[in-house]
Every structure is written in C-alpha cells, then in structure tokens.
Design a protein around this motif. Sequence first.
Motif, PDB file in Angstrom:
ATOM      1  N   TYR A 127       7.095   3.536  11.827  1.00  0.00           N
ATOM      2  CA  TYR A 127       7.020   3.775  13.270  1.00  0.00           C
ATOM      3  C   TYR A 127       7.746   2.666  14.026  1.00  0.00           C
ATOM      4  CZ  TYR A 127       3.244   6.953  11.902  1.00  0.00           C
ATOM      5  OH  TYR A 127       2.502   7.957  11.327  1.00  0.00           O
ATOM      6  N   PRO A 128       9.068   2.546  13.873  1.00  0.00           N
ATOM      7  CA  PRO A 128       9.786   1.456  14.532  1.00  0.00           C
ATOM      8  C   PRO A 128       9.681   1.536  16.055  1.00  0.00           C
ATOM      9  CG  PRO A 128      11.327   3.032  13.574  1.00  0.00           C
ATOM     10  CD  PRO A 128       9.948   3.447  13.155  1.00  0.00           C
ATOM     11  N   GLY A 129       9.459   0.381  16.662  1.00  0.00           N
ATOM     12  CA  GLY A 129       9.382   0.306  18.113  1.00  0.00           C
ATOM     13  C   GLY A 129       8.042   0.707  18.700  1.00  0.00           C
ATOM     14  N   LYS A 130       7.113   1.151  17.852  1.00  0.00           N
ATOM     15  CA  LYS A 130       5.782   1.536  18.330  1.00  0.00           C
ATOM     16  C   LYS A 130       4.759   0.556  17.781  1.00  0.00           C
ATOM     17  CE  LYS A 130       6.551   6.486  18.736  1.00  0.00           C
ATOM     18  NZ  LYS A 130       6.086   7.808  18.367  1.00  0.00           N
ATOM     19  N   GLU A 131       3.769   0.274  18.594  1.00  0.00           N
ATOM     20  CA  GLU A 131       2.683  -0.591  18.142  1.00  0.00           C
ATOM     21  C   GLU A 131       1.568   0.281  17.582  1.00  0.00           C
ATOM     22  OE1 GLU A 131       1.311  -3.583  20.814  1.00  0.00           O
ATOM     23  OE2 GLU A 131       3.274  -4.523  20.924  1.00  0.00           O
ATOM     24  N   ILE A 132       1.538   0.395  16.256  1.00  0.00           N
ATOM     25  CA  ILE A 132       0.547   1.200  15.558  1.00  0.00           C
ATOM     26  C   ILE A 132      -0.178   0.276  14.580  1.00  0.00           C
ATOM     27  CG2 ILE A 132       0.190   3.128  13.979  1.00  0.00           C
ATOM     28  CD1 ILE A 132       1.682   4.529  15.962  1.00  0.00           C
ATOM     29  N   PRO A 133      -1.499   0.148  14.680  1.00  0.00           N
ATOM     30  CA  PRO A 133      -2.203  -0.691  13.709  1.00  0.00           C
ATOM     31  C   PRO A 133      -1.918  -0.211  12.288  1.00  0.00           C
ATOM     32  CG  PRO A 133      -3.638  -0.159  15.533  1.00  0.00           C
ATOM     33  CD  PRO A 133      -2.405   0.688  15.684  1.00  0.00           C
ATOM     34  N   THR A 134      -1.350  -1.109  11.509  1.00  0.00           N
ATOM     35  CA  THR A 134      -0.901  -0.804  10.158  1.00  0.00           C
ATOM     36  C   THR A 134      -1.476  -1.833   9.212  1.00  0.00           C
ATOM     37  OG1 THR A 134       1.167   0.079  11.046  1.00  0.00           O
ATOM     38  CG2 THR A 134       1.158  -0.511   8.716  1.00  0.00           C
ATOM     39  N   PHE A 135      -2.017  -1.370   8.097  1.00  0.00           N
ATOM     40  CA  PHE A 135      -2.525  -2.283   7.081  1.00  0.00           C
ATOM     41  C   PHE A 135      -1.480  -2.403   5.995  1.00  0.00           C
ATOM     42  CE2 PHE A 135      -5.281  -3.336   3.378  1.00  0.00           C
ATOM     43  CZ  PHE A 135      -5.685  -4.576   3.834  1.00  0.00           C
ATOM     44  N   HIS A 136      -1.042  -3.627   5.742  1.00  0.00           N
ATOM     45  CA  HIS A 136      -0.049  -3.934   4.702  1.00  0.00           C
ATOM     46  C   HIS A 136      -0.847  -4.448   3.505  1.00  0.00           C
ATOM     47  CE1 HIS A 136       2.768  -3.756   8.060  1.00  0.00           C
ATOM     48  NE2 HIS A 136       2.000  -4.630   8.670  1.00  0.00           N
ATOM     49  N   VAL A 137      -0.933  -3.632   2.453  1.00  0.00           N
ATOM     50  CA  VAL A 137      -1.800  -3.951   1.325  1.00  0.00           C
ATOM     51  C   VAL A 137      -0.997  -4.251   0.077  1.00  0.00           C
ATOM     52  CG1 VAL A 137      -2.116  -1.519   0.693  1.00  0.00           C
ATOM     53  CG2 VAL A 137      -3.851  -3.182   0.035  1.00  0.00           C
ATOM     54  N   GLY A 138      -1.509  -5.174  -0.731  1.00  0.00           N
ATOM     55  CA  GLY A 138      -0.915  -5.505  -2.014  1.00  0.00           C
ATOM     56  C   GLY A 138       0.262  -6.450  -1.916  1.00  0.00           C
ATOM     57  N   ALA A 139       0.722  -6.855  -3.084  1.00  0.00           N
ATOM     58  CA  ALA A 139       1.822  -7.812  -3.168  1.00  0.00           C
ATOM     59  C   ALA A 139       3.109  -7.259  -2.556  1.00  0.00           C
ATOM     60  CB  ALA A 139       2.055  -8.194  -4.633  1.00  0.00           C
ATOM     61  N   ASN A 140       3.319  -5.968  -2.652  1.00  0.00           N
ATOM     62  CA  ASN A 140       4.527  -5.346  -2.104  1.00  0.00           C
ATOM     63  C   ASN A 140       4.345  -4.882  -0.661  1.00  0.00           C
ATOM     64  OD1 ASN A 140       5.887  -5.712  -4.509  1.00  0.00           O
ATOM     65  ND2 ASN A 140       5.203  -3.751  -5.322  1.00  0.00           N
ATOM     66  N   ARG A 141       3.192  -5.185  -0.084  1.00  0.00           N
ATOM     67  CA  ARG A 141       2.902  -4.860   1.314  1.00  0.00           C
ATOM     68  C   ARG A 141       3.111  -3.367   1.617  1.00  0.00           C
ATOM     69  NH1 ARG A 141       2.468  -8.578   5.430  1.00  0.00           N
ATOM     70  NH2 ARG A 141       3.714  -7.238   6.752  1.00  0.00           N
ATOM     71  N   MET A 142       2.467  -2.530   0.829  1.00  0.00           N
ATOM     72  CA  MET A 142       2.511  -1.092   1.087  1.00  0.00           C
ATOM     73  C   MET A 142       1.790  -0.821   2.408  1.00  0.00           C
ATOM     74  SD  MET A 142       1.225   1.958  -1.435  1.00  0.00           S
ATOM     75  CE  MET A 142      -0.513   2.011  -1.058  1.00  0.00           C
ATOM     76  N   ASP A 143       2.419  -0.059   3.290  1.00  0.00           N
ATOM     77  CA  ASP A 143       1.827   0.266   4.587  1.00  0.00           C
ATOM     78  C   ASP A 143       0.914   1.474   4.471  1.00  0.00           C
ATOM     79  OD1 ASP A 143       3.418  -1.737   5.587  1.00  0.00           O
ATOM     80  OD2 ASP A 143       4.657  -0.433   6.836  1.00  0.00           O
ATOM     81  N   ILE A 144      -0.314   1.328   5.012  1.00  0.00           N
ATOM     82  CA  ILE A 144      -1.231   2.455   5.075  1.00  0.00           C
ATOM     83  C   ILE A 144      -1.914   2.461   6.439  1.00  0.00           C
ATOM     84  CG2 ILE A 144      -1.603   2.557   2.573  1.00  0.00           C
ATOM     85  CD1 ILE A 144      -4.394   1.306   3.087  1.00  0.00           C
ATOM     86  N   TRP A 145      -2.481   3.607   6.789  1.00  0.00           N
ATOM     87  CA  TRP A 145      -3.152   3.794   8.072  1.00  0.00           C
ATOM     88  C   TRP A 145      -4.499   4.461   7.821  1.00  0.00           C
ATOM     89  CZ3 TRP A 145       1.798   4.699   6.717  1.00  0.00           C
ATOM     90  CH2 TRP A 145       2.768   3.894   7.328  1.00  0.00           C
ATOM     91  N   PRO A 146      -5.468   3.721   7.290  1.00  0.00           N
ATOM     92  CA  PRO A 146      -6.755   4.346   6.972  1.00  0.00           C
ATOM     93  C   PRO A 146      -7.478   4.888   8.198  1.00  0.00           C
ATOM     94  CG  PRO A 146      -6.877   1.971   6.702  1.00  0.00           C
ATOM     95  CD  PRO A 146      -5.442   2.310   6.939  1.00  0.00           C
ATOM     96  N   GLN A 147      -7.272   4.283   9.351  1.00  0.00           N
ATOM     97  CA  GLN A 147      -7.932   4.767  10.568  1.00  0.00           C
ATOM     98  C   GLN A 147      -7.418   6.155  10.948  1.00  0.00           C
ATOM     99  OE1 GLN A 147      -5.549   2.491  10.460  1.00  0.00           O
ATOM    100  NE2 GLN A 147      -4.180   2.772  12.195  1.00  0.00           N
ATOM    101  N   ILE A 148      -6.152   6.425  10.691  1.00  0.00           N
ATOM    102  CA  ILE A 148      -5.594   7.744  10.976  1.00  0.00           C
ATOM    103  C   ILE A 148      -6.176   8.777  10.001  1.00  0.00           C
ATOM    104  CG2 ILE A 148      -3.476   9.136  10.976  1.00  0.00           C
ATOM    105  CD1 ILE A 148      -2.022   6.600  12.044  1.00  0.00           C
ATOM    106  N   LYS A 149      -6.310   8.376   8.730  1.00  0.00           N
ATOM    107  CA  LYS A 149      -6.890   9.281   7.724  1.00  0.00           C
ATOM    108  C   LYS A 149      -8.344   9.596   8.069  1.00  0.00           C
ATOM    109  CE  LYS A 149      -6.584  11.705   4.015  1.00  0.00           C
ATOM    110  NZ  LYS A 149      -5.687  12.858   3.967  1.00  0.00           N
ATOM    111  N   VAL A 150      -9.102   8.594   8.519  1.00  0.00           N
ATOM    112  CA  VAL A 150     -10.500   8.829   8.896  1.00  0.00           C
ATOM    113  C   VAL A 150     -10.569   9.782  10.081  1.00  0.00           C
ATOM    114  CG1 VAL A 150     -12.606   7.759   9.813  1.00  0.00           C
ATOM    115  CG2 VAL A 150     -11.384   6.668   7.923  1.00  0.00           C
TER     116      VAL A 150
END
Length: 176
Positions: A127-150
Amino acid sequence: MKYLILCAATALLPVAATAQRASDPQPSAVEFKSMDEAMTAGAARAVQLAAGSGISLDYSLGSVEIVEQQLGKLHEVVQASANDPTRKLASPSDQEIRLMSYTFGSYIAEVLKRKYGGTWSTQSALYPGKEIPTFHVGANRMDIWPQIKVEKRLRNGPEDNVWHYFQLTQQKLESK
C-alpha cells in the motif's frame, strides 16, 4: 510520532460488553510512544477481555485457535443484530467492529512476535503512500495485516477463519 489506541474499545460490542463489569472504566484514548507499544497494549486488552469471560489467552500458538472460536461467537452476534427484524439487538457500528479487529488482530500479531520477532509500522510495500498499520514479522519482515483478517472474520464468517490464516502465516515463516 505519538500513536493513539482505544484500549477499552471492545466494551463497545454487545458480546464484549457482557465480559465487562459495569464498574470497569469507560473506553478512553491512551497515548503511546510507538505503534508497537500501542498494539502490544491492544493485545493485552484482548487477554483481559477474554479473562472477563473465563477464557485464558496465554500468547501460545494454540491460543489463536481460541481467538478464532471467540470471533465466531462475535460474528454470530453481529449477524443476529444485523438480521433482527425487531431491532431489539443493537448492531455494532463500523467503528466498533474496527476496534474489535484491532484488539484481536494485535493479539494475533503479538503471538507471532513472541515466536518470530516483528514490528508494527504504518508503511507497507503493498500500500505505497498510504498509512496502513502493518505488522512486519520474521527475519525477512513479511508484511501481514491481522486486524484486517479479524475484521473480515467478524463481517464474513468462517470463510475468513483466523486460525487458518495464522497457520498459513506460520508455514510461510518457517519455509523461509
């Protein structure tokens, strides 16, 4: 930059309200120094709410399955209130559902964080240019959005099962 979160937000939904005693303080905005701090507080709020219903969330990997079960019950309440022809049941607002989503989404992220590491930010390559809470998890910083899934789980039902989402996320993290 300071971050705000409504830590007591889940008191706004009918099912969550039953876990809340009348003497509990009203929801209020709390200021945090970082998004990580705010989301960790949100996860703690999920634990507190579950405990109020006699449910133990201990940040273990298996506890996310318990979260899924509770979200299933909340989905039923959301659906029942939306489909109540008598309008005796109050329908939660979009904001109330979103606040529930952040509370339980932050819990899911916190479980992952404790096993794989991770940080929250408002930046995401998806989501370039947008402020979306994003969780960067793991050594490779995989982006996930658990709040959106919930939120999808609360609105759509079992097809957006967060336990399955969590397991797939784990598989991806462990395959890297």
